[in-house]
Design a protein around this motif. Structure first.
Motif, PDB file in Angstrom:
ATOM      1  N   ARG A   1       0.824  -1.207   0.000  1.00 32.83           N
ATOM      2  CA  ARG A   1       0.000   0.000   0.000  1.00 32.83           C
ATOM      3  C   ARG A   1       0.863   1.264   0.000  1.00 32.83           C
ATOM      4  O   ARG A   1       0.454   2.307  -0.499  1.00 32.83           O
ATOM      5  CB  ARG A   1      -0.912   0.025   1.229  1.00 32.83           C
ATOM      6  CG  ARG A   1      -1.873  -1.143   1.300  1.00 32.83           C
ATOM      7  CD  ARG A   1      -2.976  -0.904   2.304  1.00 32.83           C
ATOM      8  NE  ARG A   1      -3.636  -2.133   2.661  1.00 32.83           N
ATOM      9  CZ  ARG A   1      -4.488  -2.793   1.886  1.00 32.83           C
ATOM     10  NH1 ARG A   1      -4.779  -2.309   0.689  1.00 32.83           N
ATOM     11  NH2 ARG A   1      -5.033  -3.922   2.293  1.00 32.83           N
ATOM     12  N   MET A   2       2.053   1.162   0.587  1.00 33.19           N
ATOM     13  CA  MET A   2       2.930   2.328   0.658  1.00 33.19           C
ATOM     14  C   MET A   2       3.380   2.793  -0.727  1.00 33.19           C
ATOM     15  O   MET A   2       3.858   3.910  -0.890  1.00 33.19           O
ATOM     16  CB  MET A   2       4.157   2.008   1.515  1.00 33.19           C
ATOM     17  CG  MET A   2       3.846   1.748   2.976  1.00 33.19           C
ATOM     18  SD  MET A   2       3.004   3.139   3.772  1.00 33.19           S
ATOM     19  CE  MET A   2       4.275   4.387   3.685  1.00 33.19           C
TER      20      MET A   2
ATOM     21  N   PRO B   1      -9.808   1.152   6.129  1.00 31.88           N
ATOM     22  CA  PRO B   1     -10.209   2.549   6.335  1.00 31.88           C
ATOM     23  C   PRO B   1     -11.439   2.653   7.219  1.00 31.88           C
ATOM     24  O   PRO B   1     -12.373   1.843   7.103  1.00 31.88           O
ATOM     25  CB  PRO B   1     -10.506   3.045   4.916  1.00 31.88           C
ATOM     26  CG  PRO B   1      -9.765   2.122   4.012  1.00 31.88           C
ATOM     27  CD  PRO B   1      -9.786   0.782   4.707  1.00 31.88           C
TER      28      PRO B   1
ATOM     29  N   THR C   1     -12.067   5.943  -0.773  1.00 33.09           N
ATOM     30  CA  THR C   1     -10.898   5.859   0.091  1.00 33.09           C
ATOM     31  C   THR C   1      -9.681   5.721  -0.831  1.00 33.09           C
ATOM     32  O   THR C   1      -9.828   5.561  -2.046  1.00 33.09           O
ATOM     33  CB  THR C   1     -10.976   4.643   1.030  1.00 33.09           C
ATOM     34  OG1 THR C   1     -11.126   3.439   0.232  1.00 33.09           O
ATOM     35  CG2 THR C   1     -12.157   4.753   1.981  1.00 33.09           C
TER      36      THR C   1
ATOM     37  N   TRP D   1      -6.894   3.275  -0.430  1.00 33.05           N
ATOM     38  CA  TRP D   1      -6.293   2.214   0.361  1.00 33.05           C
ATOM     39  C   TRP D   1      -5.891   0.998  -0.461  1.00 33.05           C
ATOM     40  O   TRP D   1      -4.982   0.269  -0.096  1.00 33.05           O
ATOM     41  CB  TRP D   1      -7.279   1.804   1.463  1.00 33.05           C
ATOM     42  CG  TRP D   1      -6.686   0.996   2.561  1.00 33.05           C
ATOM     43  CD1 TRP D   1      -7.000  -0.288   2.891  1.00 33.05           C
ATOM     44  CD2 TRP D   1      -5.676   1.407   3.486  1.00 33.05           C
ATOM     45  NE1 TRP D   1      -6.258  -0.711   3.975  1.00 33.05           N
ATOM     46  CE2 TRP D   1      -5.425   0.318   4.357  1.00 33.05           C
ATOM     47  CE3 TRP D   1      -4.958   2.579   3.663  1.00 33.05           C
ATOM     48  CZ2 TRP D   1      -4.489   0.379   5.380  1.00 33.05           C
ATOM     49  CZ3 TRP D   1      -4.024   2.643   4.686  1.00 33.05           C
ATOM     50  CH2 TRP D   1      -3.802   1.555   5.526  1.00 33.05           C
TER      51      TRP D   1
ATOM     52  N   ILE E   1      -1.452   9.438   6.838  1.00 35.53           N
ATOM     53  CA  ILE E   1      -1.818   8.848   5.551  1.00 35.53           C
ATOM     54  C   ILE E   1      -2.395   9.916   4.630  1.00 35.53           C
ATOM     55  O   ILE E   1      -2.079   9.984   3.439  1.00 35.53           O
ATOM     56  CB  ILE E   1      -2.805   7.687   5.748  1.00 35.53           C
ATOM     57  CG1 ILE E   1      -2.121   6.531   6.484  1.00 35.53           C
ATOM     58  CG2 ILE E   1      -3.362   7.204   4.408  1.00 35.53           C
ATOM     59  CD1 ILE E   1      -3.055   5.423   6.907  1.00 35.53           C
TER      60      ILE E   1
ATOM     61  N   ILE F   1       0.273  11.993   2.937  1.00 34.56           N
ATOM     62  CA  ILE F   1       0.960  11.269   1.871  1.00 34.56           C
ATOM     63  C   ILE F   1       0.104  11.285   0.593  1.00 34.56           C
ATOM     64  O   ILE F   1       0.611  11.512  -0.513  1.00 34.56           O
ATOM     65  CB  ILE F   1       1.266   9.822   2.303  1.00 34.56           C
ATOM     66  CG1 ILE F   1       2.293   9.824   3.440  1.00 34.56           C
ATOM     67  CG2 ILE F   1       1.779   8.991   1.131  1.00 34.56           C
ATOM     68  CD1 ILE F   1       2.535   8.466   4.054  1.00 34.56           C
ATOM     69  N   ILE F   2      -1.204  11.067   0.756  1.00 31.60           N
ATOM     70  CA  ILE F   2      -2.110  11.111  -0.394  1.00 31.60           C
ATOM     71  C   ILE F   2      -2.132  12.521  -0.988  1.00 31.60           C
ATOM     72  O   ILE F   2      -2.118  12.708  -2.214  1.00 31.60           O
ATOM     73  CB  ILE F   2      -3.529  10.688   0.024  1.00 31.60           C
ATOM     74  CG1 ILE F   2      -3.520   9.235   0.531  1.00 31.60           C
ATOM     75  CG2 ILE F   2      -4.512  10.844  -1.127  1.00 31.60           C
ATOM     76  CD1 ILE F   2      -4.795   8.836   1.237  1.00 31.60           C
TER      77      ILE F   2
ATOM     78  N   ALA G   1      -9.918  10.101   3.883  1.00 28.25           N
ATOM     79  CA  ALA G   1      -8.668   9.653   4.509  1.00 28.25           C
ATOM     80  C   ALA G   1      -8.751   9.957   5.998  1.00 28.25           C
ATOM     81  O   ALA G   1      -7.892  10.642   6.569  1.00 28.25           O
ATOM     82  CB  ALA G   1      -7.469  10.339   3.878  1.00 28.25           C
TER      83      ALA G   1
ATOM     84  N   ASP H   1      -0.055  -4.377  11.003  1.00 31.91           N
ATOM     85  CA  ASP H   1      -0.939  -3.300  11.447  1.00 31.91           C
ATOM     86  C   ASP H   1      -2.074  -3.766  12.354  1.00 31.91           C
ATOM     87  O   ASP H   1      -2.688  -2.939  13.023  1.00 31.91           O
ATOM     88  CB  ASP H   1      -1.555  -2.596  10.236  1.00 31.91           C
ATOM     89  CG  ASP H   1      -0.528  -1.851   9.412  1.00 31.91           C
ATOM     90  OD1 ASP H   1       0.675  -1.982   9.707  1.00 31.91           O
ATOM     91  OD2 ASP H   1      -0.918  -1.142   8.464  1.00 31.91           O
TER      92      ASP H   1
ATOM     93  N   ASN I   1       7.460   8.373  12.799  1.00 27.55           N
ATOM     94  CA  ASN I   1       6.844   8.786  11.542  1.00 27.55           C
ATOM     95  C   ASN I   1       7.680   9.897  10.941  1.00 27.55           C
ATOM     96  O   ASN I   1       7.958  10.904  11.614  1.00 27.55           O
ATOM     97  CB  ASN I   1       5.410   9.297  11.767  1.00 27.55           C
ATOM     98  CG  ASN I   1       4.436   8.178  12.066  1.00 27.55           C
ATOM     99  OD1 ASN I   1       4.261   7.274  11.255  1.00 27.55           O
ATOM    100  ND2 ASN I   1       3.812   8.216  13.231  1.00 27.55           N
TER     101      ASN I   1
END
Length: 421
Positions: free
Chosen positions: A41-42, A110, A125, A127, A153, A156-157, A234, A273, A319
């Motif tokens: 996902r990253m 999500p 979403t 994801w 998150i 980042i998006i 998000a 996670d 982070n």
């Protein structure tokens, strides 16, 4: 021995490969709830930007990678329950899978806010690869995009959307951006930076409704009405552990594990996670959903699943975020601890901020903006639980002396350990 791994993300794949390395004849099955081959996902933001194609998101390259390792994969099926007595997993296609050892690596999903119109066409979403495909269709240059959430998150998006050239508006319920990672000063600086880059940011606000028109109409708690071609939700994620609700596997925020990543049921493990593991810095069990933790936990779980004793050394609470070119970092108990000392240094003109939190003479948490050269030092002091001695007072007087403090105290601590050994 039959090993069943629920989850086809990084934790599931690394655990499977660890098991195969040490148990060449055991049976391994990964169960993934998406139809895709295992991916990260990253990597999705890089796909949105256009730096990579879909194959670039794949965790392992080569069409026969899993076949060569004799790792079976079932795609597009989801676990609905675990029978710890019968040692079986029930799947949503009506089948059951027996296991000798089970790893729960189902990750997160999500969180869906209870907003009228949240399931309207054009609301997504970000994801899954399926989400990414839908977003790329709508997030063309000049498109009006509203993003709900400005957490880690979300930021980042946001970076990927900005690169695509959309007209971006971000709505965050907290009083600042990345409120679970940054204090008021740092979060406010990130907001100011984004606005200077052309992103409209609402903080202390929420989306109250999404009306299914063309274009979409979005009503905010501020009274504003915005039009959008795309709305992205998000607003956070939560461990995907609902299928364990009626099992004997104990869950708190995530699946509770010991130092071997074993759950409260022998032979059943968790990683990634969805796992809740002990953090030596805070002294509590935590879900810290970052990929380095997933990898460490998966290796530990995989080794123990084949009978090789391994312990998790701790959970990394770190982070590091790049928000439109502004680098920020958060470590450990960045909010501080009761009775602890703290110091802040802010230079808004230079785009720099540093906040240090102490418990006794140890650094237990920090926030930073613009101090990229000190990221490794901050992590070393926090995770190493380094006794600072007289250097604590020096840092309270001048927090920029982190490197000097690290060299004086952390290296001395390592040298003493070597002598004792």
């Amino acid at each position: 021995m039959k090993h069943v791994i629920l989850g086809a993300g990084p934790a599931g794949v690394i655990a499977a490969e660890t098991i195969r390395k040490h148990a060449p004849h055991d049976e391994i099955l990964i169960v993934g709830d998406e139809p895709e081959v295992p991916y990260s996902r990253m990597a999705i933001p890089y796909l949105l930007i256009g730096n990579i194609g879909e194959e670039g998101t794949h965790l392992r390259h080569g069409s026969d990678h899993y076949e060569k390792l004799r790792i079976g994969i079932r795609r597009g099926v989801r676990a609905t329950g675990v029978d710890t007595k019968a040692r079986t997993v029930a799947l949503d296609d009506g089948s059951t899978v027996p296991f000798d050892r089970l790893l729960i690596a189902t990750g997160s999903r999500p969180a869906s806010p209870p907003i009228p119109g949240i399931h309207t066409a054009g609301v997504h979403t970000c994801w899954t690869l399926k989400d990414a495909r839908a977003i790329m269709q709508r997030a063309q240059k000049g498109a009006r995009v509203i993003q709900m959430g400005a957490g880690f998150i979300g930021c980042i998006i946001m970076e990927a959307l900005a690169v695509r050239g959309v007209q971006l508006t971000v709505v965050e319920m907290g009083d600042r951006m990345v409120p679970r990672m940054m204090g008021p000063t740092a979060g406010g600086m990130i907001k100011a930076w984004c606005e200077a880059k052309g992103v409209r940011v609402f903080t202390g606000a929420r989306v109250e409704a999404i009306e299914p028109h063309v274009p979409l109409r979005v009503r905010l708690s501020t009274g504003d009405h915005l039009e959008a071609d795309l709305v992205i939700s998000a607003t956070g994620v939560k461990p995907a552990i609902g299928f364990l609700e009626n099992s004997e596997i104990k869950c708190l925020q995530g699946v509770l594990t010991d130092e071997h990543m074993q759950t409260t049921v022998p032979g059943i493990y968790a990683a990634g996670d969805c796992a809740e593991a002990f953090d030596k810095v805070s002294g509590k069990t935590v879900v810290s959903a970052i990929q380095p933790n997933a990898a460490d936990q998966a290796r530990v779980a995989g080794l123990n699943m084949v009978g090789l004793k391994a312990e998790l050394k701790g959970v990394t609470q770190i982070n590091v975020l790049d928000t439109l070119g502004l680098i920020s970092a958060s470590f450990g108990n960045w909010q501080g601890v009761p009775g602890g000392d703290h110091v802040e240094l802010t230079d808004r003109d230079a785009g720099k901020h540093l906040s240090l939190q102490f418990a006794g003479d140890r650094l237990v948490g920090c926030n930073s903006i613009g101090w990229t050269e000190h990221v490794g030092v901050m992590r070393g002091l926090v995770e190493g639980q380094v006794s600072l001695g007289e250097w604590k007072d020096k840092l309270l007087a001048d927090p920029t002396l982190l490197m000097e403090a690290y060299l004086a105290r952390a290296q001395a601590q390592e040298a003493r350990a070597l002598v004792k050994a």
